[in-house]
Design a protein around this motif. Structure first.
Motif, PDB file in Angstrom:
ATOM      1  N   GLY A 131       0.549  -1.243   0.216  1.00 43.00           N
ATOM      2  CA  GLY A 131      -0.008   0.288   0.262  1.00 43.00           C
ATOM      3  C   GLY A 131       1.097   0.955  -0.261  1.00 43.00           C
ATOM      4  O   GLY A 131       1.908   1.017   0.142  1.00 43.00           O
ATOM      5  N   ASN A 132       0.133   2.037  -0.051  1.00 43.58           N
ATOM      6  CA  ASN A 132       0.718   3.114   0.036  1.00 43.58           C
ATOM      7  C   ASN A 132       1.630   4.006  -1.130  1.00 43.58           C
ATOM      8  O   ASN A 132       2.853   5.277  -0.559  1.00 43.58           O
ATOM      9  N   ARG A 133       1.266   4.154  -2.232  1.00 45.60           N
ATOM     10  CA  ARG A 133       2.082   3.914  -3.554  1.00 45.60           C
ATOM     11  C   ARG A 133       0.953   4.187  -4.597  1.00 45.60           C
ATOM     12  O   ARG A 133       0.467   3.760  -4.255  1.00 45.60           O
ATOM     13  N   SER A 134       0.992   5.204  -5.320  1.00 44.65           N
ATOM     14  CA  SER A 134       0.645   5.642  -6.475  1.00 44.65           C
ATOM     15  C   SER A 134       0.534   4.637  -7.236  1.00 44.65           C
ATOM     16  O   SER A 134      -0.931   3.917  -8.561  1.00 44.65           O
ATOM     17  N   ALA A 135       1.279   3.785  -7.477  1.00 43.17           N
ATOM     18  CA  ALA A 135       1.281   2.732  -8.854  1.00 43.17           C
ATOM     19  C   ALA A 135       1.304   1.396  -7.988  1.00 43.17           C
ATOM     20  O   ALA A 135       0.823   1.874  -6.780  1.00 43.17           O
ATOM     21  N   VAL A 136       1.134   0.084  -8.571  1.00 39.16           N
ATOM     22  CA  VAL A 136       0.399  -1.436  -8.430  1.00 39.16           C
ATOM     23  C   VAL A 136       1.484  -2.111  -7.893  1.00 39.16           C
ATOM     24  O   VAL A 136       2.284  -2.127  -8.469  1.00 39.16           O
ATOM     25  N   CYS A 174       2.709   6.848 -15.264  1.00 43.23           N
ATOM     26  CA  CYS A 174       3.144   6.909 -14.082  1.00 43.23           C
ATOM     27  C   CYS A 174       3.222   8.103 -13.378  1.00 43.23           C
ATOM     28  O   CYS A 174       3.570   8.834 -12.378  1.00 43.23           O
ATOM     29  N   SER A 175       1.404   8.800 -13.677  1.00 44.10           N
ATOM     30  CA  SER A 175       1.489  10.044 -12.961  1.00 44.10           C
ATOM     31  C   SER A 175      -0.364  10.083 -13.512  1.00 44.10           C
ATOM     32  O   SER A 175      -0.864   9.017 -13.905  1.00 44.10           O
ATOM     33  N   ASN A 176      -1.283  10.790 -12.975  1.00 42.49           N
ATOM     34  CA  ASN A 176      -2.688  10.852 -12.203  1.00 42.49           C
ATOM     35  C   ASN A 176      -2.676  11.413 -13.847  1.00 42.49           C
ATOM     36  O   ASN A 176      -3.896  10.275 -14.429  1.00 42.49           O
ATOM     37  N   TYR A 177      -2.606  12.000 -14.623  1.00 38.81           N
ATOM     38  CA  TYR A 177      -2.989  12.375 -15.505  1.00 38.81           C
ATOM     39  C   TYR A 177      -2.437  12.128 -16.934  1.00 38.81           C
ATOM     40  O   TYR A 177      -3.275  12.233 -18.476  1.00 38.81           O
ATOM     41  N   HIS A 178      -0.421  11.684 -16.942  1.00 38.00           N
ATOM     42  CA  HIS A 178       0.160  11.637 -18.164  1.00 38.00           C
ATOM     43  C   HIS A 178       0.001  10.556 -18.844  1.00 38.00           C
ATOM     44  O   HIS A 178       0.466   9.426 -17.484  1.00 38.00           O
ATOM     45  N   TRP A 179       1.034  10.037 -19.204  1.00 39.12           N
ATOM     46  CA  TRP A 179       1.625   8.227 -20.071  1.00 39.12           C
ATOM     47  C   TRP A 179       3.053   8.734 -19.638  1.00 39.12           C
ATOM     48  O   TRP A 179       3.623   9.396 -19.960  1.00 39.12           O
ATOM     49  N   GLN A 180       3.736   8.153 -19.285  1.00 39.04           N
ATOM     50  CA  GLN A 180       5.294   7.984 -19.696  1.00 39.04           C
ATOM     51  C   GLN A 180       5.578   7.166 -20.951  1.00 39.04           C
ATOM     52  O   GLN A 180       5.269   5.736 -20.600  1.00 39.04           O
ATOM     53  N   LEU A 181       6.325   7.558 -21.089  1.00 37.56           N
ATOM     54  CA  LEU A 181       7.180   7.141 -22.890  1.00 37.56           C
ATOM     55  C   LEU A 181       8.318   5.801 -22.121  1.00 37.56           C
ATOM     56  O   LEU A 181       8.532   6.376 -21.215  1.00 37.56           O
ATOM     57  N   SER A 182       8.338   4.587 -22.308  1.00 38.52           N
ATOM     58  CA  SER A 182       9.298   3.499 -21.914  1.00 38.52           C
ATOM     59  C   SER A 182       9.668   2.526 -23.370  1.00 38.52           C
ATOM     60  O   SER A 182       8.777   2.390 -24.656  1.00 38.52           O
ATOM     61  N   PHE A 183      10.549   2.561 -23.269  1.00 41.45           N
ATOM     62  CA  PHE A 183      11.751   2.299 -24.612  1.00 41.45           C
ATOM     63  C   PHE A 183      12.915   0.669 -24.236  1.00 41.45           C
ATOM     64  O   PHE A 183      13.189   0.157 -24.251  1.00 41.45           O
ATOM     65  N   LEU A 184      11.713  -0.047 -23.017  1.00 43.44           N
ATOM     66  CA  LEU A 184      12.501  -1.075 -22.872  1.00 43.44           C
ATOM     67  C   LEU A 184      12.923  -2.347 -23.787  1.00 43.44           C
ATOM     68  O   LEU A 184      13.628  -3.190 -23.673  1.00 43.44           O
ATOM     69  N   ARG A 185      12.238  -2.335 -24.378  1.00 45.36           N
ATOM     70  CA  ARG A 185      12.570  -3.573 -25.481  1.00 45.36           C
ATOM     71  C   ARG A 185      13.653  -3.013 -26.475  1.00 45.36           C
ATOM     72  O   ARG A 185      14.893  -3.916 -27.042  1.00 45.36           O
ATOM     73  N   ALA A 186      13.664  -1.565 -26.393  1.00 42.86           N
ATOM     74  CA  ALA A 186      14.786  -1.132 -27.885  1.00 42.86           C
ATOM     75  C   ALA A 186      16.019  -0.247 -26.462  1.00 42.86           C
ATOM     76  O   ALA A 186      16.706  -1.725 -26.911  1.00 42.86           O
ATOM     77  N   GLU A 187      15.785  -0.604 -25.204  1.00 45.95           N
ATOM     78  CA  GLU A 187      16.925  -0.620 -24.577  1.00 45.95           C
ATOM     79  C   GLU A 187      17.815  -2.277 -24.259  1.00 45.95           C
ATOM     80  O   GLU A 187      19.200  -2.375 -24.255  1.00 45.95           O
ATOM     81  N   GLN A 188      16.973  -3.657 -24.244  1.00 42.97           N
ATOM     82  CA  GLN A 188      17.336  -4.998 -24.070  1.00 42.97           C
ATOM     83  C   GLN A 188      17.716  -4.837 -25.488  1.00 42.97           C
ATOM     84  O   GLN A 188      18.571  -5.855 -25.461  1.00 42.97           O
ATOM     85  N   VAL A 189      17.592  -4.376 -26.436  1.00 41.33           N
ATOM     86  CA  VAL A 189      17.639  -5.343 -27.766  1.00 41.33           C
ATOM     87  C   VAL A 189      19.702  -4.336 -28.070  1.00 41.33           C
ATOM     88  O   VAL A 189      20.903  -5.004 -28.324  1.00 41.33           O
TER      89      VAL A 189
END
Length: 362
Positions: A167-172, A229-244
């Motif tokens: 608990g006590n976190r904005s994310a799950v 990752c925030s209340n109103y805005h979505w955060q860009l993530s490049f996990l697959r590109a970084e893994q390559v």
């Protein structure tokens, strides 16, 4: 007890790297089974969320941030044919949908709005008010729906003795008891945007010599994700590109990966230990990418001791200045929301190490 200089670090710490890999591999196998079980149940409850598959090899939905801290991306279903938003508009709503007298702040850096109309095809459920306000898919609402689904799945799958909500976190976040130790997982619903590269990611830069142009085109073909990752805005993530990028570091026979592994091991053992470290593997990976770009030639990665200390000096500079540029989105500082007191403590440990690069063997 005799100390080890950088010349002796390689063999000593690479043995620990192998042990770390074995421990994480065992934990990963148990975590994957739990995650697959939970997300299959969640998908049955709500068609908008997709089950995370189990994999005997690499699972692209699970990222190890630290030995006991993983990020799990749960694919979102029913949104296809993404296109960048062209029209700017003001937002005047709260998370409850009531009218605001002043507009909400615009997203910065890695963040963006997400409108359902940006997709050529969308399930009708994404137009529902439990996740949508004025045409926007709202991250906080998506996480609220998702959190309830996770809680239900833990009970339905009879995993209450093994899995618990944090608990006590904005994310799950959940904690999973493995046979070796407890692992904390952030479960992040992910809008996957395949084959399209974000306009915010102005990469590669002019005159960039690493990676090659062919590799760049391959990496960009994997697209990107959007995470709530925030209340109103979505955060860009490049996990697959970084893994390559990580997978193909040393095609010239250099020691980039070895330097990264040893630095990560020292970070976890000495500079920044603990379950919720202020410096994660993603930070180290970003430092590595910037250093590879500045030093693209094999000769720069031929001698381990020189290459390793160069990498540590770059990390120390970034931590001391509280500034680490995201590798793909240049105007985003990965330390922007980090605890500065903890960062300064890590900077001091790094400075001490650089003055006398040695450790006591275990």
């Amino acid at each position: 007890m005799k100390s080890l200089t950088v010349g002796g670090l390689e063999d000593c710490l690479l043995n620990k790297v192998d042990l770390r890999r074995q421990q994480i591999s065992q934990a990963m196998e148990e975590v994957q089974k739990v995650i697959h079980h939970l997300t299959t149940n969640i998908s049955n409850q709500d068609i908008r969320f997709q089950a995370v598959p189990y994999s005997d090899t690499y699972n692209e939905n699970i990222k190890v941030l630290a030995p006991s801290q993983f990020l799990v991306t749960v694919p979102i279903k029913g949104l296809a044919g993404y296109r960048e938003a062209r029209e700017q508009r003001w937002r005047y709503y709260t998370l409850q949908g009531t009218r605001l007298p002043c507009p909400l702040r615009d997203p910065e850096g890695l963040q963006q709005w997400l409108e359902v109309e940006q997709f050529m095809k969308s399930l009708w459920q994404w137009h529902e008010t439990d996740v949508n306000i004025d045409g926007d898919i709202v991250p906080a609402k998506v996480l609220l729906v998702f959190r309830k689904l996770v809680e239900n799945a833990i009970r339905t799958c009879h995993l209450s003795g093994k899995v618990s909500m944090l608990g006590n976190r904005s994310a799950v976040w959940i904690a999973v008891e493995t046979s070796a130790y407890q692992v904390e997982l952030e479960l992040a619903p992910a809008v996957e945007i395949p084959t399209t590269w974000s306009e915010k990611a102005r990469w590669p830069r002019c005159l960039q010599r690493w990676p090659s142009q062919e590799r760049v085109e391959c990496i960009k073909s994997f697209g990107f994700n959007l995470l709530p990752c925030s209340n109103y805005h979505w955060q860009l993530s490049f996990l697959r590109a970084e893994q390559v990028l990580l997978e193909q570091l040393d095609e010239d026979g250099g020691c980039r990966r070895k330097c990264f592994q040893v630095m990560r091991q020292l970070k976890e053992d000495v500079w920044c230990p603990g379950n919720r470290p202020v410096i994660t593997s993603h930070h180290l990976q970003t430092v590595l990418f910037w250093t590879c770009e500045k030093y693209p030639h094999f000769k720069d990665w031929k001698v381990f001791s020189k290459a390793f200390l160069r990498l540590v000096r770059k990390l120390h500079k970034c931590v001391s200045q509280h500034f680490l540029k995201h590798y793909f989105v240049r105007n985003s500082n990965l330390f922007q929301c980090t605890n500065l007191i903890e960062l300064d403590a890590v900077a001091q440990k790094l400075a001490t190490f650089l003055k006398n690069p040695q450790i006591s063997p275990p």
